[in-house]
Design an enzyme around this catalytic site. Structure first.
Site, PDB file in Angstrom:
ATOM      1  N   LYS A 230     -31.651  20.942   0.077  1.00  0.00           N
ATOM      2  CA  LYS A 230     -30.737  20.611   1.324  1.00  0.00           C
ATOM      3  C   LYS A 230     -31.657  21.476   2.813  1.00  0.00           C
ATOM      4  CE  LYS A 230     -27.706  19.507   3.498  1.00  0.00           C
ATOM      5  NZ  LYS A 230     -25.974  19.651   2.894  1.00  0.00           N
TER       6      LYS A 230
ATOM      7  N   GLU B 293     -26.327  21.878  15.025  1.00  0.00           N
ATOM      8  CA  GLU B 293     -24.665  21.349  15.230  1.00  0.00           C
ATOM      9  C   GLU B 293     -24.030  22.299  15.800  1.00  0.00           C
ATOM     10  OE1 GLU B 293     -23.629  21.012  10.838  1.00  0.00           O
ATOM     11  OE2 GLU B 293     -26.058  20.720  10.391  1.00  0.00           O
TER      12      GLU B 293
ATOM     13  N   HIS C   7     -22.057   1.109  20.082  1.00  0.00           N
ATOM     14  CA  HIS C   7     -21.022   0.630  19.452  1.00  0.00           C
ATOM     15  C   HIS C   7     -21.549   2.030  17.913  1.00  0.00           C
ATOM     16  CE1 HIS C   7     -18.214  -1.451  22.140  1.00  0.00           C
ATOM     17  NE2 HIS C   7     -19.610  -1.670  21.483  1.00  0.00           N
TER      18      HIS C   7
ATOM     19  N   SER D 165     -29.357  25.380   2.461  1.00  0.00           N
ATOM     20  CA  SER D 165     -28.034  25.900   1.627  1.00  0.00           C
ATOM     21  C   SER D 165     -28.156  26.589   0.978  1.00  0.00           C
ATOM     22  CB  SER D 165     -27.946  24.624   1.226  1.00  0.00           C
ATOM     23  OG  SER D 165     -26.890  24.871   0.048  1.00  0.00           O
TER      24      SER D 165
END
Ligand code: ARG
Length: 507
Positions: free
Chosen positions: A329, A336, A202, A323
């Site tokens: 970043k 992804e 979980h 970024s």
């Protein structure tokens, strides 16, 4: 549909430019004079289809564009020629066409193959597909004998053959990439046999495991993928030529010899099924979807793990991006994008299932839609696997962070309950006592192993000083030594077995 880079490259082989049309027109006028005044050249007339005999006019150019598959099936040129060579050799051997003509056709097909590979051939949209483009070029080069290649064959069994040959090779290419990924996972696991981390259910910290055990879970997923692909190839590896358009042929073809020559295990058993079966394409799309599903799960974890909140891994700079606005970043874009690309592979599977849904026997033109879908799925998986393997091979594993996370969150609570069981407390009661200890620790902001012996004794007089050793994370991991468990010794053995399996596949 967005085409892959490779496919866009292919598109350049196809003439659609007005200039090419002018050249074709000049050639045809010139050819007409030679034909009328000198002698009849037995070539295909411009604008005339190879099947044009019963037609009163040329196809509308919009229909040519719409109907044509050369824009994407041109990538089957090698398989198409390989299949034609096997077919024509057999035609010669069986005495269906003269041997010298069969040899001439074979030689010319080989020349055409070399010319295609050297970029000397421009395919034409109005020759519809790869099969007719190549046959047309053959006839243009050698005239009458070239017209005999298609004896006893239809494009329906021809395309069924080509796509099998093509996907059969791609299965092997993908299997090789999976094997490389497996090796990477074995190496990572070996390096992290001692790296303790929390195992989750979980997405809540559950019990301590090692990073090796975690990586080996993916190893086993990809092992099933390797197996599934091999299985898919087995069913795919049946030779359909000789099925004709749908009802076989009256020529005494030797189907078995063609199958042997092309490395098939067997010939297809029913002509109607052979020309209209795309199960193997769907099966492959399903295998590829499962591979992507596995990659997406792994990607998701790595994306989480590279966040500040987890900090378990850090992607190498070469496998991350920044970024354009936030200077701090560092994004796990590769993971992804792999996760995102899973969607397009699932899309191909659904496309294929829907194209085939409710199609009556036998061949229907709908089936031409199989190619872009499966090509895109194959291309996508081939793009994802190597970059993913390199990404995990270069990422930095933050062992301290993993250990820290395993130490918090009471991941050793089950082991404490099991300790009480060993001391004679029934499991249900041990579970309850341990639950109370956990609640006490939460209120007092400490971990189980930070409790003093007096604190333990307040909950159960069965607890002794040996409790600290029993609930140490290392003991929690190494105590789980059943086959399949995370104990270092057990995982070390599965890694060794993994190497053996992968080595035997690489041979
Ligand atoms: N381009 C076609 C395909 O991909 C080849 C078969 C065409 N057969 C036909 N009868 N029109 O399916």
């Amino acid at each position: 549909m967005v085409r892959s880079l490779e496919m866009r490259g292919w598109m350049q082989l196809i003439s659609a430019k007005p200039f090419a049309k002018v050249v074709a027109a000049v050639k045809s006028i010139f050819g007409f004079f030679i034909k009328v005044f000198i002698y009849r050249i037995p070539e295909v007339q411009p604008g005339m289809k190879l099947w044009g005999g019963r037609f009163s006019k040329n196809t509308d150019s919009a229909v040519d564009d719409f109907n044509s598959s050369i824009g994407f099936d041109c990538r089957l040129y090698r398989q198409d020629i390989e299949g034609s060579i096997a077919h024509v050799r057999m035609l010669g051997k069986c005495g269906i066409i003269p041997v010298d003509e069969a040899e001439l056709i074979e030689r010319t097909l080989k020349e055409i193959l070399a010319d295609i590979e050297n970029g000397k051939v421009q395919f034409e949209v109005d020759a519809e597909d790869i099969h007719m483009n190549i046959e047309k070029i053959l006839i243009e080069r050698i005239g009458e004998p070239g017209k005999k290649l298609h004896t006893g064959r239809s494009r329906n069994d021809q395309v069924a053959l080509d796509i099998r040959l093509y996907l059969r090779d791609e299965i092997e290419n993908i299997r090789k990439m999976l094997i490389d990924l497996e090796r990477m996972l074995l190496r990572l696991s070996e390096d992290n046999l001692d790296t303790i981390m929390p195992g989750y259910t979980h997405l809540q910290r559950a019990q301590p495991i090692t990073a090796a055990h975690h990586f080996m879970a993916y190893f086993h997923m990809f092992l099933r993928d390797l197996d599934r692909l091999a299985d898919c190839k087995k069913r795919m590896n049946k030779m359909p030529l000789g099925s004709g358009a749908l009802a076989g042929t009256t020529y005494p073809l030797d189907r078995k010899s063609v199958a042997d020559e092309l490395g098939f295990d067997d010939i297809t058993a029913n002509s109607l099924d052979a020309v209209s079966d795309r199960d193997f394409v769907i099966e492959l799309a399903s295998c590829l979807s499962i591979i992507m599903m596995h990659l997406s799960r792994f990607s998701e974890e790595l994306i989480l793990w590279s966040s500040h909140e987890f900090g378990f891994v850090e992607m190498d700079d070469a496998y991350s991006t920044g970024s354009s606005i936030m200077p701090q970043k560092k994004n796990p874009d590769v993971a992804e994008l792999v996760r995102g690309k899973t969607g397009r592979v699932y899309g191909s599977l659904v496309t294929l299932l829907t194209v085939m849904k409710a199609l009556p026997l036998a061949y229907n033109k709908d089936m031409q839609e199989d190619k872009e879908a499966i090509f895109d799925a194959v291309d996508t998986v081939k793009m994802c696997l190597p970059v993913f393997a390199k990404m995990i091979g270069t990422m930095k594993i933050n062992r301290d962070k993993m250990y820290e996370a395993a130490s918090g969150g009471f991941t050793n609570a089950t082991d404490l309950a099991d300790y009480l069981v060993k001391k004679g407390v029934p499991f249900r009661s041990a579970h309850e006592i341990t639950g109370k200890m956990v609640a006490y620790c939460i209120n007092n902001k400490k971990s189980l192993e930070q409790m003093t012996i007096e604190e333990f004794m307040a909950f159960s007089d069965r607890v002794g000083p040996d409790v600290y050793e029993e609930i140490s994370l290392q003991k929690c991991v190494d105590g789980r030594r059943l086959p399949g468990g995370p104990a270092r010794e057990t995982v070390r053995k599965t890694i060794e077995e993994g190497y053996k399996i992968i080595d035997s596949m690489s041979r």
